[in-house]
Design a protein around this motif. Structure first.
Motif, PDB file in Angstrom:
ATOM      1  N   GLN A  37     -10.431  -1.308  -0.194  1.00 41.26           N
ATOM      2  CA  GLN A  37     -10.210   0.123  -0.587  1.00 41.26           C
ATOM      3  C   GLN A  37      -9.718   0.519   0.124  1.00 41.26           C
ATOM      4  O   GLN A  37      -8.430  -0.016   0.891  1.00 41.26           O
ATOM      5  CB  GLN A  37     -12.248   0.338  -0.105  1.00 41.26           C
ATOM      6  CG  GLN A  37     -11.543   1.023   0.729  1.00 41.26           C
ATOM      7  CD  GLN A  37     -13.197   1.618   1.333  1.00 41.26           C
ATOM      8  OE1 GLN A  37     -14.111   0.638   0.653  1.00 41.26           O
ATOM      9  NE2 GLN A  37     -13.568   2.657   2.288  1.00 41.26           N
ATOM     10  N   HIS A  38      -8.766   1.847  -0.670  1.00 43.48           N
ATOM     11  CA  HIS A  38      -7.849   3.172   0.132  1.00 43.48           C
ATOM     12  C   HIS A  38      -8.368   3.382   1.556  1.00 43.48           C
ATOM     13  O   HIS A  38      -7.194   3.014   2.364  1.00 43.48           O
ATOM     14  CB  HIS A  38      -7.308   3.911  -0.439  1.00 43.48           C
ATOM     15  CG  HIS A  38      -6.396   4.554  -0.579  1.00 43.48           C
ATOM     16  ND1 HIS A  38      -5.502   4.196  -0.824  1.00 43.48           N
ATOM     17  CD2 HIS A  38      -6.178   6.091  -0.196  1.00 43.48           C
ATOM     18  CE1 HIS A  38      -4.401   5.638   0.169  1.00 43.48           C
ATOM     19  NE2 HIS A  38      -4.629   6.524   0.443  1.00 43.48           N
ATOM     20  N   ILE A  39      -9.320   4.162   1.777  1.00 41.45           N
ATOM     21  CA  ILE A  39      -9.125   4.866   2.326  1.00 41.45           C
ATOM     22  C   ILE A  39     -10.028   4.143   3.497  1.00 41.45           C
ATOM     23  O   ILE A  39     -11.836   3.526   3.347  1.00 41.45           O
ATOM     24  CB  ILE A  39     -10.499   6.306   2.766  1.00 41.45           C
ATOM     25  CG1 ILE A  39      -9.620   7.298   1.502  1.00 41.45           C
ATOM     26  CG2 ILE A  39     -10.852   6.984   3.685  1.00 41.45           C
ATOM     27  CD1 ILE A  39      -9.362   8.678   1.190  1.00 41.45           C
ATOM     28  N   GLY A  58      -5.980   0.801   3.287  1.00 38.40           N
ATOM     29  CA  GLY A  58      -4.510   1.390   3.557  1.00 38.40           C
ATOM     30  C   GLY A  58      -4.311   3.025   3.994  1.00 38.40           C
ATOM     31  O   GLY A  58      -5.014   3.380   5.483  1.00 38.40           O
ATOM     32  N   HIS A  59      -3.869   3.997   3.471  1.00 34.06           N
ATOM     33  CA  HIS A  59      -3.863   4.928   3.590  1.00 34.06           C
ATOM     34  C   HIS A  59      -3.449   5.896   4.945  1.00 34.06           C
ATOM     35  O   HIS A  59      -3.063   7.004   4.695  1.00 34.06           O
ATOM     36  CB  HIS A  59      -5.889   5.237   3.836  1.00 34.06           C
ATOM     37  CG  HIS A  59      -5.755   7.125   3.598  1.00 34.06           C
ATOM     38  ND1 HIS A  59      -5.612   8.268   2.978  1.00 34.06           N
ATOM     39  CD2 HIS A  59      -6.676   7.907   4.181  1.00 34.06           C
ATOM     40  CE1 HIS A  59      -6.099   9.659   2.782  1.00 34.06           C
ATOM     41  NE2 HIS A  59      -6.785   9.085   3.439  1.00 34.06           N
ATOM     42  N   TRP A  60      -3.381   5.063   5.618  1.00 33.94           N
ATOM     43  CA  TRP A  60      -2.598   5.589   7.163  1.00 33.94           C
ATOM     44  C   TRP A  60      -0.658   5.444   7.283  1.00 33.94           C
ATOM     45  O   TRP A  60      -0.536   6.081   8.052  1.00 33.94           O
ATOM     46  CB  TRP A  60      -3.443   4.951   8.402  1.00 33.94           C
ATOM     47  CG  TRP A  60      -5.022   6.040   8.168  1.00 33.94           C
ATOM     48  CD1 TRP A  60      -5.730   5.687   7.768  1.00 33.94           C
ATOM     49  CD2 TRP A  60      -5.946   4.998   9.074  1.00 33.94           C
ATOM     50  NE1 TRP A  60      -6.698   6.443   8.421  1.00 33.94           N
ATOM     51  CE2 TRP A  60      -7.299   5.465   8.977  1.00 33.94           C
ATOM     52  CE3 TRP A  60      -5.614   3.415  10.620  1.00 33.94           C
ATOM     53  CZ2 TRP A  60      -8.214   5.095  10.028  1.00 33.94           C
ATOM     54  CZ3 TRP A  60      -6.535   3.162  11.373  1.00 33.94           C
ATOM     55  CH2 TRP A  60      -7.728   3.641  10.649  1.00 33.94           C
ATOM     56  N   HIS A  61      -0.995   4.598   6.188  1.00 34.42           N
ATOM     57  CA  HIS A  61       0.560   4.698   6.307  1.00 34.42           C
ATOM     58  C   HIS A  61       1.667   4.008   7.709  1.00 34.42           C
ATOM     59  O   HIS A  61       1.877   4.369   8.078  1.00 34.42           O
ATOM     60  CB  HIS A  61       1.722   5.689   6.412  1.00 34.42           C
ATOM     61  CG  HIS A  61       1.090   6.834   4.688  1.00 34.42           C
ATOM     62  ND1 HIS A  61       2.560   6.927   3.970  1.00 34.42           N
ATOM     63  CD2 HIS A  61       0.063   6.264   4.263  1.00 34.42           C
ATOM     64  CE1 HIS A  61       2.349   7.461   3.287  1.00 34.42           C
ATOM     65  NE2 HIS A  61       1.055   6.858   2.819  1.00 34.42           N
ATOM     66  N   ASN A  62       0.511   2.746   8.335  1.00 29.47           N
ATOM     67  CA  ASN A  62       0.914   2.532   9.584  1.00 29.47           C
ATOM     68  C   ASN A  62      -0.260   1.231   9.367  1.00 29.47           C
ATOM     69  O   ASN A  62      -1.373   0.901   9.127  1.00 29.47           O
ATOM     70  CB  ASN A  62       0.221   3.276  10.530  1.00 29.47           C
ATOM     71  CG  ASN A  62       0.300   3.165  12.404  1.00 29.47           C
ATOM     72  OD1 ASN A  62      -0.380   2.188  12.695  1.00 29.47           O
ATOM     73  ND2 ASN A  62       1.348   4.208  12.872  1.00 29.47           N
ATOM     74  N   SER A 115       0.843  -1.043   0.566  1.00 30.34           N
ATOM     75  CA  SER A 115       0.406  -0.427   0.236  1.00 30.34           C
ATOM     76  C   SER A 115       0.945   1.197  -0.111  1.00 30.34           C
ATOM     77  O   SER A 115       2.417   1.029   0.130  1.00 30.34           O
ATOM     78  CB  SER A 115      -0.723   0.466   1.101  1.00 30.34           C
ATOM     79  OG  SER A 115      -2.391   1.095   0.665  1.00 30.34           O
ATOM     80  N   ASP A 116       0.263   2.357  -0.288  1.00 30.19           N
ATOM     81  CA  ASP A 116       0.539   3.625  -0.184  1.00 30.19           C
ATOM     82  C   ASP A 116       2.154   3.735  -0.954  1.00 30.19           C
ATOM     83  O   ASP A 116       3.596   4.105  -0.250  1.00 30.19           O
ATOM     84  CB  ASP A 116       0.912   3.740   0.611  1.00 30.19           C
ATOM     85  CG  ASP A 116      -0.169   4.252   1.307  1.00 30.19           C
ATOM     86  OD1 ASP A 116      -1.462   5.067   1.184  1.00 30.19           O
ATOM     87  OD2 ASP A 116      -0.857   3.378   1.010  1.00 30.19           O
ATOM     88  N   THR A 117       2.249   3.249  -1.704  1.00 27.45           N
ATOM     89  CA  THR A 117       3.778   2.907  -2.565  1.00 27.45           C
ATOM     90  C   THR A 117       4.084   4.419  -3.021  1.00 27.45           C
ATOM     91  O   THR A 117       5.626   4.809  -3.021  1.00 27.45           O
ATOM     92  CB  THR A 117       4.012   2.182  -3.671  1.00 27.45           C
ATOM     93  OG1 THR A 117       2.829   2.674  -4.575  1.00 27.45           O
ATOM     94  CG2 THR A 117       3.439   0.400  -3.132  1.00 27.45           C
ATOM     95  N   GLY A 132      -3.847   1.061  -2.606  1.00 24.60           N
ATOM     96  CA  GLY A 132      -4.021   2.775  -3.775  1.00 24.60           C
ATOM     97  C   GLY A 132      -2.693   3.123  -2.772  1.00 24.60           C
ATOM     98  O   GLY A 132      -1.812   3.318  -2.870  1.00 24.60           O
ATOM     99  N   ASP A 133      -2.637   5.129  -3.507  1.00 29.44           N
ATOM    100  CA  ASP A 133      -1.788   5.958  -3.287  1.00 29.44           C
ATOM    101  C   ASP A 133      -0.517   5.216  -3.634  1.00 29.44           C
ATOM    102  O   ASP A 133       1.047   5.147  -3.187  1.00 29.44           O
ATOM    103  CB  ASP A 133      -1.292   6.144  -2.009  1.00 29.44           C
ATOM    104  CG  ASP A 133      -2.101   7.244  -1.946  1.00 29.44           C
ATOM    105  OD1 ASP A 133      -2.946   7.542  -2.501  1.00 29.44           O
ATOM    106  OD2 ASP A 133      -1.864   7.869   0.018  1.00 29.44           O
ATOM    107  N   ILE A 134      -0.751   4.336  -5.695  1.00 29.28           N
ATOM    108  CA  ILE A 134       0.138   3.901  -6.175  1.00 29.28           C
ATOM    109  C   ILE A 134       1.547   5.169  -6.271  1.00 29.28           C
ATOM    110  O   ILE A 134       2.439   4.601  -6.546  1.00 29.28           O
ATOM    111  CB  ILE A 134      -0.154   3.785  -7.392  1.00 29.28           C
ATOM    112  CG1 ILE A 134      -1.360   2.643  -7.134  1.00 29.28           C
ATOM    113  CG2 ILE A 134       1.121   2.663  -8.096  1.00 29.28           C
ATOM    114  CD1 ILE A 134      -2.092   2.384  -8.382  1.00 29.28           C
TER     115      ILE A 134
HETATM  116 ZN   LIG Z   1      -0.696   7.803   1.575  1.00 30.72          ZN
END
Ligand SMILES: [Zn+2]
Length: 290
Positions: free
Chosen positions: A193-195, A235-239, A45-47, A80-82
């Motif tokens: 989903q991303h968020i 994803g989205h939270w980077h954690n 995620s969030d690459t 997401g956040d490719i």
């Molecule tokens: Zn991100």
């Protein structure tokens, strides 16, 4: 005598298996896990290719691809956040081409903004769709059609422009349609989903940027319940974290690129059993820099 007659072939088979087992194990240390009773999914995620916050994004993604190929999962999901622009997407895609198993893309709010979903669709085709891995049906949702995430610091949720609101309605009708079809099916269904829809307690902070807000939240939750979804990969939270909310377990994958909230760079490994139980482990990228 009868006992002996039954016992001898059984004993012979058992001894043969004992003799052969170590040979099989030695010859197949990297064999793909072909068990039919579980599904193994790696979620990256969030690459964030091309983002100045993540100068090591490309090398980290290359490291992740090598580690994932060694694990032999059934499939990989990128939640997401490719990348920041079509050029960065190209770079991500050329690195990800080295994956040896199917890869499924999910758009994030750095890929799809409030007015440019067509740009994403031209490159990645669908932003919401379904796919099947063994006995699990995955439903990919475009969370950027469920709110306006263009401004990080917004204190209250901003509306979507009318044309994107129409896209939102279309996606929600599709999602509700899937629920109608599935009402009687016992199949394991997992959403992606991303968020995330909810905060995890107070994490990351109270801004609406981190979650799905009303009116979309209630509409989505109704559709997810109708689909029998008990687990969402987000994803989205980077954690990396796992939490429960409103009858759903939310599995948040870490970022491979950027750590605004501490934690470790890495990816998530989900093992799904035949009864739909999802076990999540986080795998760090050793030596990687944000
Ligand atoms: Zn991100």
């Amino acid at each position: 005598m009868k006992t002996k007659f039954l016992f001898t072939p059984t004993l012979c088979v058992a001894l043969c298996l004992l003799a052969v087992a170590p040979v099989l194990a030695q010859n197949a240390p990297h064999a793909k896990d072909d068990r039919d009773d579980q599904v193994s999914i790696v979620q990256i995620s969030d690459t964030h290719l091309g983002d100045h916050h993540a100068p090591h994004a490309a090398e980290n993604l290359k490291q992740a691809v090598k580690m994932i190929n060694d694990r032999h999962p059934d499939a990989v999901i990128l939640s997401g956040d490719i990348g920041e622009n079509p050029q960065a997407w190209d770079e991500a895609r050329s690195i990800l081409k080295k994956l040896k198993v199917p890869l499924y893309y999910v758009p994030g709010n750095h890929d799809v903004h409030s007015k440019d979903v067509e740009r994403y669709r031209r490159v990645f085709d669908k932003d919401y769709y379904e796919f099947q891995v063994k006995f699990v049906r995955f439903v990919v949702i475009d969370s950027q059609l469920l709110g306006n995430y263009d401004v990080y610091s917004d204190k209250s949720p901003a509306p979507l422009p009318p044309e994107t609101e129409d896209e939102s309605d279309r996606m929600l009708s599709w999602l509700n349609g899937l629920g109608e079809e599935r009402r009687t099916s016992k199949q394991v269904v997992i959403g992606v989903q991303h968020i995330p829809v909810f905060h995890d307690g107070k994490f990351p902070d109270p801004k609406p940027y981190w979650v799905i807000s009303e009116p979309y939240r209630s509409k989505e939750m109704k559709a997810l319940r109708q689909l029998g979804i008990k687990d969402m990969l987000v994803g989205h939270w980077h954690n990396g974290r796992v939490f429960e909310r409103e009858g759903i377990t939310w599995h948040v994958a870490p970022s491979t690129a950027w750590l605004p909230w501490g934690g470790e760079l890495g990816f998530a490994v989900h093992t799904i059993s035949a009864d739909g139980n999802v076990r999540t482990q986080f795998e760090d990228l050793p030596g990687a820099n944000p």
